[in-house]
Structures are given as C-alpha cells and as structure tokens.
Design a protein around this motif. Structure first.
Motif, PDB file in Angstrom:
ATOM      1  N   UNK A  39      24.883  -5.920 -21.614  1.00  0.00           N
ATOM      2  CA  UNK A  39      24.664  -4.589 -21.036  1.00  0.00           C
ATOM      3  C   UNK A  39      23.195  -4.275 -20.737  1.00  0.00           C
ATOM      4  N   UNK A  40      22.467  -5.249 -20.239  1.00  0.00           N
ATOM      5  CA  UNK A  40      21.076  -5.000 -19.852  1.00  0.00           C
ATOM      6  C   UNK A  40      20.992  -4.353 -18.481  1.00  0.00           C
ATOM      7  N   UNK A  41      22.029  -4.534 -17.692  1.00  0.00           N
ATOM      8  CA  UNK A  41      22.097  -3.960 -16.357  1.00  0.00           C
ATOM      9  C   UNK A  41      23.571  -3.873 -15.972  1.00  0.00           C
ATOM     10  N   UNK A  69      29.688 -13.781 -16.073  1.00  0.00           N
ATOM     11  CA  UNK A  69      28.490 -13.042 -16.449  1.00  0.00           C
ATOM     12  C   UNK A  69      28.669 -12.528 -17.883  1.00  0.00           C
ATOM     13  N   UNK A  70      27.596 -12.541 -18.643  1.00  0.00           N
ATOM     14  CA  UNK A  70      27.642 -12.044 -20.012  1.00  0.00           C
ATOM     15  C   UNK A  70      27.510 -10.518 -19.975  1.00  0.00           C
ATOM     16  N   UNK A  71      28.616  -9.836 -19.727  1.00  0.00           N
ATOM     17  CA  UNK A  71      28.596  -8.386 -19.576  1.00  0.00           C
ATOM     18  C   UNK A  71      28.372  -7.665 -20.898  1.00  0.00           C
ATOM     19  N   UNK A  72      28.616  -8.342 -22.030  1.00  0.00           N
ATOM     20  CA  UNK A  72      28.439  -7.695 -23.333  1.00  0.00           C
ATOM     21  C   UNK A  72      26.983  -7.359 -23.622  1.00  0.00           C
ATOM     22  N   UNK A  93      34.967  -1.593  -9.634  1.00  0.00           N
ATOM     23  CA  UNK A  93      35.010  -0.860 -10.894  1.00  0.00           C
ATOM     24  C   UNK A  93      34.847  -1.841 -12.053  1.00  0.00           C
ATOM     25  N   UNK A  94      34.257  -1.354 -13.137  1.00  0.00           N
ATOM     26  CA  UNK A  94      34.005  -2.212 -14.302  1.00  0.00           C
ATOM     27  C   UNK A  94      35.283  -2.824 -14.856  1.00  0.00           C
ATOM     28  N   UNK A  95      36.401  -2.080 -14.771  1.00  0.00           N
ATOM     29  CA  UNK A  95      37.660  -2.577 -15.342  1.00  0.00           C
ATOM     30  C   UNK A  95      38.386  -3.554 -14.429  1.00  0.00           C
ATOM     31  N   UNK A  96      37.850  -3.795 -13.243  1.00  0.00           N
ATOM     32  CA  UNK A  96      38.448  -4.788 -12.347  1.00  0.00           C
ATOM     33  C   UNK A  96      37.911  -6.181 -12.675  1.00  0.00           C
ATOM     34  N   UNK A  97      38.705  -7.189 -12.358  1.00  0.00           N
ATOM     35  CA  UNK A  97      38.242  -8.575 -12.448  1.00  0.00           C
ATOM     36  C   UNK A  97      37.826  -9.022 -11.060  1.00  0.00           C
ATOM     37  N   UNK A  98      36.799  -9.855 -10.993  1.00  0.00           N
ATOM     38  CA  UNK A  98      36.269 -10.246  -9.685  1.00  0.00           C
ATOM     39  C   UNK A  98      35.610 -11.610  -9.761  1.00  0.00           C
ATOM     40  N   UNK A  99      35.483 -12.233  -8.603  1.00  0.00           N
ATOM     41  CA  UNK A  99      34.687 -13.454  -8.488  1.00  0.00           C
ATOM     42  C   UNK A  99      33.612 -13.237  -7.437  1.00  0.00           C
ATOM     43  N   UNK A 100      32.489 -13.893  -7.633  1.00  0.00           N
ATOM     44  CA  UNK A 100      31.415 -13.923  -6.649  1.00  0.00           C
ATOM     45  C   UNK A 100      31.064 -15.372  -6.427  1.00  0.00           C
TER      46      UNK A 100
END
Length: 202
Positions: free
Chosen positions: A177-179, A172-175, A189-196
């Motif tokens: 920051x639209x949502x 996901x393009x988290x940079x 948490x935002x600082x965690x890495x995850x897969x969906x």
C-alpha cells in the motif's frame, strides 16, 4: 497420432516446434475439457487474432497451450484476459513479436485473483518457485509462439532474446500500500481482478 509415452509426445512437439524448448504437459482431450469448465465462453470463440501470423486464439487453443505450460484449470480466465490485452492495438504486439530487440511480454496480475491463485507478489516474484507465476508466464509465451506465429529465427527476430521470454509473470504486491495498485491507477476498482501487459527489455 502418437503413443501416450511422454518422451514420444515431447519429441513430436519438438519436431513440430510447438514447445518452447522445455518439456510440455500433453494437452489431452480430457485435460482440455476440464480446463474449459472454468469459463463460460464457448470453446470455439475467437478471443483475438495474434500478430504477427494472426492465428485465431480461440478459448480452446488458449486452454491447450495453458495445459502444455502446466497451468491449473482456474488459471484460464487470467490467460484469456492476457490474450485480449496483448491483442489491443495500443500494445503493438506486431512490433514486440518481430523486433530484433530482446523485448518480452511481462504479465502483471492485480486484484483478488492473486490470492485465489496463490501467486507470489513478494520476494523472488520474478524468479523460480511459484507454480502460478511460472506457468502463467510460460503459457502466454506458448500462446504468442503457437497462435501468434512468433517462432524464433522466423518471425521472432530477436538477436539474442532473453530468459524473460520463457516466464515473465508476477502480481503486484498490493499489501504494501505505498501507492494505488496499478489496475486502480488505470481506471479499475480495487476489488476487480485485472491483468496488465508490458513490453519489457532484459
């Protein structure tokens, strides 16, 4: 046994239906050992039994398929997490792997791991050109086929299939920051890495 000639190796993998129709990287013992150094889990630990054939997805077997797809060793933790995600009962891997519908598993990656692996979250993120996006998506497909038993025309009954079943991975393009990032929306948490994982149509 087979010679170390790449043509001979690929011929063997085609005959045994271990490839996805594209050339593979030979999963030598040295390559597997190098990849396994990137995780602390035992090589024979069963991460999941994957539908529809319910083959045991051990850490070593996941690593073997990752190598075949061209993954770098540091990609292994992402694939292990992806295998855990597709095996979760609420994902319904059995249905996705055996449907006549052209569904494919879309792997979405979030968190700091995205930048560490230099994944493409921007323009053409679902297209060609990024090593991590492409090989992670391809590795998950090989795992679903070789360990889950979803071979085309056998247990995989997709009428026409879709190209997303070869490679379907992006972060996901988290940079932007639209949502909130997807993994934060889902309770991490935002600082965690995850897969969906998502069962997506063409």
């Amino acid at each position: 046994e087979v010679t170390d000639d790449p043509d001979d190796i690929n011929q063997l993998f085609r005959e045994r239906r271990w490839s996805d129709g594209l050339p593979i990287v030979p999963p030598t013992a040295q390559r597997v050992e190098r990849m396994l150094r990137c995780v602390t889990r035992a090589s024979d630990e069963v991460v999941a039994a994957l539908a529809p054939g319910f083959g045991a997805a051990t850490v070593e077997r996941i690593a073997t398929n990752a190598i075949m797809a061209g993954c770098a060793p540091e990609y292994l933790p992402v694939l292990i997490a992806a295998v855990e995600a597709v095996a979760a009962p609420e994902f319904n891997l059995q249905g996705i792997q055996t449907t006549t519908n052209p569904a494919a598993v879309w792997l979405i990656v979030n968190g700091p791991i995205v930048k560490r692996l230099k994944m493409n979250a921007g323009i053409n993120c679902l297209g060609h050109g990024n090593w991590a996006n492409a090989t992670l998506g391809r590795a998950l497909r090989l795992i679903l086929q070789n360990l889950g038993g979803a071979l085309p025309g056998d247990m995989d009954r997709a009428t026409h299939g879709q190209p997303g079943s070869y490679v379907f991975c992006c972060p996901e393009n988290e940079d932007q920051k639209r949502w909130e990032p997807l993994h934060v929306e889902r309770g991490m948490k935002a600082e965690q890495s995850a897969v969906t994982v998502v069962g997506a149509e063409g």
